[in-house]
Design a protein around this motif. Sequence first.
Motif, mmCIF file in Angstrom:
data_model
loop_
_atom_site.group_PDB
_atom_site.id
_atom_site.type_symbol
_atom_site.label_atom_id
_atom_site.label_comp_id
_atom_site.label_asym_id
_atom_site.label_seq_id
_atom_site.Cartn_x
_atom_site.Cartn_y
_atom_site.Cartn_z
ATOM 1 N N ASN A 1 -3.952 6.000 -9.455
ATOM 2 C CA ASN A 1 -4.442 5.565 -8.151
ATOM 3 C C ASN A 1 -5.367 4.355 -8.285
ATOM 4 O OD1 ASN A 1 -4.026 6.242 -5.438
ATOM 5 N ND2 ASN A 1 -6.072 7.065 -5.254
ATOM 6 N N THR B 1 -2.472 9.923 -3.087
ATOM 7 C CA THR B 1 -1.277 9.081 -2.986
ATOM 8 C C THR B 1 -0.048 9.962 -2.817
ATOM 9 O OG1 THR B 1 -2.251 7.345 -4.350
ATOM 10 C CG2 THR B 1 0.144 7.361 -4.172
ATOM 11 N N THR C 1 -0.180 11.598 0.692
ATOM 12 C CA THR C 1 0.205 10.634 1.725
ATOM 13 C C THR C 1 1.700 10.362 1.698
ATOM 14 O OG1 THR C 1 -1.971 9.584 1.586
ATOM 15 C CG2 THR C 1 -0.218 8.312 2.620
ATOM 16 N N HIS C 2 2.256 10.220 0.489
ATOM 17 C CA HIS C 2 3.691 9.951 0.366
ATOM 18 C C HIS C 2 4.505 11.103 0.944
ATOM 19 C CE1 HIS C 2 7.463 8.445 -1.113
ATOM 20 N NE2 HIS C 2 7.650 9.523 -1.849
ATOM 21 N N SER D 1 0.823 -1.207 0.000
ATOM 22 C CA SER D 1 0.000 0.000 0.000
ATOM 23 C C SER D 1 0.855 1.255 0.000
ATOM 24 C CB SER D 1 -0.924 0.013 1.229
ATOM 25 O OG SER D 1 -1.829 -1.058 1.165
ATOM 26 N N LYS E 1 -3.333 1.190 -8.650
ATOM 27 C CA LYS E 1 -2.767 0.818 -7.349
ATOM 28 C C LYS E 1 -3.842 0.206 -6.446
ATOM 29 C CE LYS E 1 -0.172 2.911 -3.515
ATOM 30 N NZ LYS E 1 -1.179 3.125 -2.477
ATOM 31 N N LYS E 2 -5.034 0.826 -6.402
ATOM 32 C CA LYS E 2 -6.108 0.322 -5.547
ATOM 33 C C LYS E 2 -6.603 -1.046 -6.006
ATOM 34 C CE LYS E 2 -7.933 4.663 -3.717
ATOM 35 N NZ LYS E 2 -9.107 5.577 -3.675
ATOM 36 N N GLY F 1 -4.076 10.223 -8.395
ATOM 37 C CA GLY F 1 -2.851 10.199 -7.604
ATOM 38 C C GLY F 1 -2.642 11.332 -6.615
#
Length: 314
Positions: free
Chosen positions: A252, A59, A62-63, A13, A255-256, A56
């Motif tokens: 995103n 994402t 958060t990164h 994740s 990725k999800k 994204g």
Amino acid sequence: MTESEKNALANFSGLVIAHSSFKRAYDTILEVIEFNKINQAPEPQSVLVLAESGEGKSTLFTHLTNTLPKRYEVKEGLDIVSKIPFFNSSIPTNATPSTMAQELFASMGVGDRNKHAAEQRIKVALKKAGTQAIFYDELNNIAGSKTPHKIGLARGYIRDLISSSGVMIVGFGLPECEEIFLAEAQVRKRFPWVERMTPFEFDLDPKSEFCIVVKTLEQAIAQSRHLYVQIEPRMNEGFLTSLYATTGGSINAIKKLYEQALKNAFDGDHILNTEKFSIAADRMRFPTSISRNGFREDRKICLTMIADRCYARR
């Protein structure tokens, strides 16, 4: 789910996807933070990151919040002082400039009974805390119903916060933020940096960004291969086509989808295959999807829809 499975999912994740628009926005934010630190102008330069849902923004948010320095405490004289290099907040849909200000005041330990006095105190508090940037995810939410009055309040809050605090803002929001905030000259001049994140273009070339990202995700799964009896799907044309059709090329969403398929494998028979992706695609709804049935869609129909989408972008 076992502890090793939880750790594998957590690591997966946290994977940052190598997408050019993602990296460009990430590098720009870090460069502007450093520029403001060196420049020390009365008003710093701020950054606005725009993208459709699922492309994204969160994402990236958060990164950044996971990699940049977090709150810590130091002793200054006889006092213990909280240092907050980067203030982070995800703006809820019912947010208002007032509630955002209260959250900021509370985080800094500043009361807000007297608005004028509070602004002065928060300026001092931010300086004492060594705050370099304020990160806001879903910035478009503070305009609420998007009436002229609400938009005016949202613009005023952002404009005044930068002016009164002397701290840059990094805002993440939908493309409509351009009209909400940048249509006013006084806000626009405070956001000289605007980054637009974009989905992948459909491309089956192994050297394309799309294929490189999928390969990166497959390699991340391969690190947990001891959890599976077998690992499918592999990098084949049919799977790549269906993956793009399901997610619309959204960084995103891809990725999800992988995360959910991996979770389905953990919760089930420890086999990751096309069926797990199909189940995940049926359960999830991506705003940028161009296919209704995801992996069960006929390959030829997928290709036609992808071609039409790419043509429409030109």
